[in-house]
Design an enzyme around this catalytic site. Structure first.
Site, PDB file in Angstrom:
ATOM      1  N   ALA A  65       0.847  -1.194   0.000  1.00 36.34           N
ATOM      2  CA  ALA A  65       0.000   0.000   0.000  1.00 36.34           C
ATOM      3  C   ALA A  65       0.877   1.235   0.000  1.00 36.34           C
ATOM      4  CB  ALA A  65      -0.905   0.007   1.239  1.00 36.34           C
ATOM      5  N   TYR A 130      -4.854   9.989   1.797  1.00 36.61           N
ATOM      6  CA  TYR A 130      -4.584   8.581   2.127  1.00 36.61           C
ATOM      7  C   TYR A 130      -5.900   7.862   2.425  1.00 36.61           C
ATOM      8  CZ  TYR A 130      -3.275   4.550   5.034  1.00 36.61           C
ATOM      9  OH  TYR A 130      -3.173   3.292   5.572  1.00 36.61           O
TER      10      TYR A 130
HETATM   11  N1  LIG Z   1       0.687   1.220   9.439  1.00 37.70           N
HETATM   12  C1  LIG Z   1      -0.487   1.482   9.993  1.00 37.70           C
HETATM   13  O1  LIG Z   1      -0.552   2.052  11.091  1.00 37.70           O
HETATM   14  C2  LIG Z   1      -1.754   1.062   9.318  1.00 37.70           C
HETATM   15  C3  LIG Z   1      -2.972   1.377   9.941  1.00 37.70           C
HETATM   16  C4  LIG Z   1      -4.169   0.966   9.343  1.00 37.70           C
HETATM   17  C5  LIG Z   1      -4.136   0.243   8.155  1.00 37.70           C
HETATM   18  N2  LIG Z   1      -2.957  -0.025   7.557  1.00 37.70           N
HETATM   19  C6  LIG Z   1      -2.989  -0.767   6.292  1.00 37.70           C
HETATM   20  O2  LIG Z   1      -2.331  -2.010   6.488  1.00 37.70           O
HETATM   21  C7  LIG Z   1      -1.693  -2.404   5.281  1.00 37.70           C
HETATM   22  C8  LIG Z   1      -0.216  -2.711   5.545  1.00 37.70           C
HETATM   23  O3  LIG Z   1       0.393  -1.505   6.029  1.00 37.70           O
HETATM   24  P1  LIG Z   1       1.882  -1.505   6.571  1.00 37.70           P
HETATM   25  O4  LIG Z   1       1.965  -0.479   7.637  1.00 37.70           O
HETATM   26  O5  LIG Z   1       2.338  -2.901   6.823  1.00 37.70           O
HETATM   27  O6  LIG Z   1       2.645  -0.929   5.297  1.00 37.70           O
HETATM   28  P2  LIG Z   1       4.217  -0.710   5.122  1.00 37.70           P
HETATM   29  O7  LIG Z   1       4.971  -1.248   6.263  1.00 37.70           O
HETATM   30  O8  LIG Z   1       4.396   0.725   4.750  1.00 37.70           O
HETATM   31  O9  LIG Z   1       4.541  -1.628   3.873  1.00 37.70           O
HETATM   32  C9  LIG Z   1       4.094  -1.296   2.623  1.00 37.70           C
HETATM   33  C10 LIG Z   1       4.546  -2.369   1.665  1.00 37.70           C
HETATM   34  O10 LIG Z   1       4.188  -1.928   0.360  1.00 37.70           O
HETATM   35  C11 LIG Z   1       5.354  -1.949  -0.443  1.00 37.70           C
HETATM   36  N3  LIG Z   1       5.324  -0.874  -1.426  1.00 37.70           N
HETATM   37  C12 LIG Z   1       5.075   0.427  -1.202  1.00 37.70           C
HETATM   38  N4  LIG Z   1       5.175   1.117  -2.349  1.00 37.70           N
HETATM   39  C13 LIG Z   1       5.483   0.205  -3.304  1.00 37.70           C
HETATM   40  C14 LIG Z   1       5.703   0.302  -4.693  1.00 37.70           C
HETATM   41  N5  LIG Z   1       5.603   1.457  -5.359  1.00 37.70           N
HETATM   42  N6  LIG Z   1       5.990  -0.830  -5.356  1.00 37.70           N
HETATM   43  C15 LIG Z   1       6.077  -2.009  -4.701  1.00 37.70           C
HETATM   44  N7  LIG Z   1       5.878  -2.167  -3.389  1.00 37.70           N
HETATM   45  C16 LIG Z   1       5.583  -1.047  -2.705  1.00 37.70           C
HETATM   46  C17 LIG Z   1       6.514  -1.743   0.489  1.00 37.70           C
HETATM   47  O11 LIG Z   1       7.689  -2.206  -0.132  1.00 37.70           O
HETATM   48  P3  LIG Z   1       9.116  -1.493   0.165  1.00 37.70           P
HETATM   49  O12 LIG Z   1       9.487  -1.891   1.558  1.00 37.70           O
HETATM   50  O13 LIG Z   1       9.993  -2.068  -0.867  1.00 37.70           O
HETATM   51  O14 LIG Z   1       8.903  -0.021   0.048  1.00 37.70           O
HETATM   52  C18 LIG Z   1       6.062  -2.577   1.675  1.00 37.70           C
HETATM   53  O15 LIG Z   1       6.353  -3.933   1.473  1.00 37.70           O
HETATM   54  C19 LIG Z   1      -1.930  -1.280   4.292  1.00 37.70           C
HETATM   55  O16 LIG Z   1      -3.034  -1.594   3.499  1.00 37.70           O
HETATM   56  C20 LIG Z   1      -2.251  -0.085   5.164  1.00 37.70           C
HETATM   57  O17 LIG Z   1      -3.051   0.850   4.491  1.00 37.70           O
HETATM   58  C21 LIG Z   1      -1.757   0.358   8.113  1.00 37.70           C
END
Ligand SMILES: NC(=O)c1ccc[n+]([C@@H]2O[C@H](COP(=O)([O-])OP(=O)(O)OC[C@H]3O[C@@H](n4cnc5c(N)ncnc54)[C@H](OP(=O)(O)O)[C@@H]3O)[C@@H](O)[C@H]2O)c1
Length: 294
Positions: A65, A130
């Site tokens: 994401a 977002y």
């Molecule tokens: N973090 C929070 O507090 C939170 C809260 C509520 C919901 N969520 C949701 O939960 C889900 C997981 O979130 P998360 O926090 O685990 O996310 P994250 O740690 O930011 O990880 C995002 C992933 O997406 C990949 N990614 C991002 N841009 C990319 C691109 N252009 N091409 C290929 N890969 C890309 C990243 O790869 P790289 O490492 O290579 O960049 C990483 O593996 C998401 O849907 C998010 O919206 C998150």
């Protein structure tokens, strides 16, 4: 003998949630393919289709994401491409490949004006690009009427493997004797290993549709920070400040606690309190002396 289910986890190599999903599914005996950027460009639909189909998963987890909430205000197209167009593509692939698609969304789809936990049926009204892009991703998938689609909204993630709020706070404590943290935003902190295990359970129980899943209880960012600092035994004062004293580009909901009773109804599991999960994170992965050990 039952055959182990096969899963592809997009974002499984580096994502905060993606890594937790890979760890949980592997521990549970699934055959897991952890995707990273080097495996297939998520913007190249042909390459992504080839990659996913070559693994023929039963379940496709999308943990990729655009998650940079403030930057999204200036990069709307990039946020939409990852948070709306990518899920749409995955929906089409899941449909033709007969896969169960598990996709993630956020508490930021709400405006935060409620004072009791948000249910899946509550009205959405994102206050940020977002949030808008994540809601667009939900909607595009729900409109496809996929036979096996699970969308899980979660909130305030922390856990091992990648930078997160708790880690940032503990890092700041290395160089400061006092930190200030906002005390007027209330949400449900969520431990990624718990979210991953809950996601797997939902799939195993055949839970489809929209679900809320966070750890139990609620906190302000300041309370979460203070608890982490205390558990990690850092000699650092945590002082509350209002959001107005910490301006950010994107507006966050003032209240976004999630009601997880639909999840509990399907799985029989009531998510444990965030404070218990935080203890596990700090004691098992961070330690009281320093930074995350892994
Ligand atoms: N973090 C929070 O507090 C939170 C809260 C509520 C919901 N969520 C949701 O939960 C889900 C997981 O979130 P998360 O926090 O685990 O996310 P994250 O740690 O930011 O990880 C995002 C992933 O997406 C990949 N990614 C991002 N841009 C990319 C691109 N252009 N091409 C290929 N890969 C890309 C990243 O790869 P790289 O490492 O290579 O960049 C990483 O593996 C998401 O849907 C998010 O919206 C998150």
């Amino acid at each position: 003998m039952t055959v182990a289910p096969k899963a592809v986890v997009l974002g499984g190599r580096t994502g905060l949630l993606g890594q937790a999903l890979v760890a949980d599914l592997t521990r549970a005996g699934w055959q897991v393919e952890a995707h990273g950027r080097e495996d297939a460009d998520v913007h190249d639909s042909a390459a992504l289709e080839k990659y996913i189909c070559s693994h023929a998963p039963d379940v496709l987890f999308n943990a990729v994401a655009y998650t940079q909430v403030d930057k999204a205000e200036e990069e709307q197209d990039a946020a939409m491409r990852l948070n709306k167009s990518l899920p749409a593509l995955l929906g089409r692939l899941a449909c033709t490949g007969n896969m169960h698609l598990v996709h993630y969304s956020t508490d930021f789809v709400f405006n935060g004006r409620k004072e009791t936990p948000y249910t899946e049926d509550d009205e959405t009204a994102p206050q940020s690009i977002y949030g808008l892009s994540k809601l667009a991703g939900e909607q595009v998938l729900l409109q496809m009427n996929l036979p096996r689609l699970t969308i899980i909204r979660s909130s305030w993630l922390f856990g091992p493997g990648r930078g997160n709020f708790v880690q940032t706070i503990l890092g700041l404590c290395e160089t400061r004797q006092e930190i200030t943290v906002v005390h007027d935003q209330v949400g449900s902190p969520t431990y990624t290993p718990d979210l991953a295990a809950g996601s797997r359970l939902l799939v195993e129980k055949g839970g489809t549709g929209l679900f809320h899943l966070s750890n139990g209880g609620q906190a302000t960012w300041c309370e979460l920070a203070a608890e982490a600092v205390s558990l990690a035994q850092k000699p650092c004062q945590v002082r509350p400040i209002p959001s107005a004293a910490y301006p950010q580009r994107a507006t966050r909901p003032a209240y976004s606690v999630l009601d997880c009773s639909r999840f509990t109804g399907i799985t029989g599991i009531k998510p444990r309190p965030w404070i218990q999960a935080l203890r596990e994170y700090i004691f098992q992965h961070v330690g009281v002396a320093g930074q995350e050990a892994g």
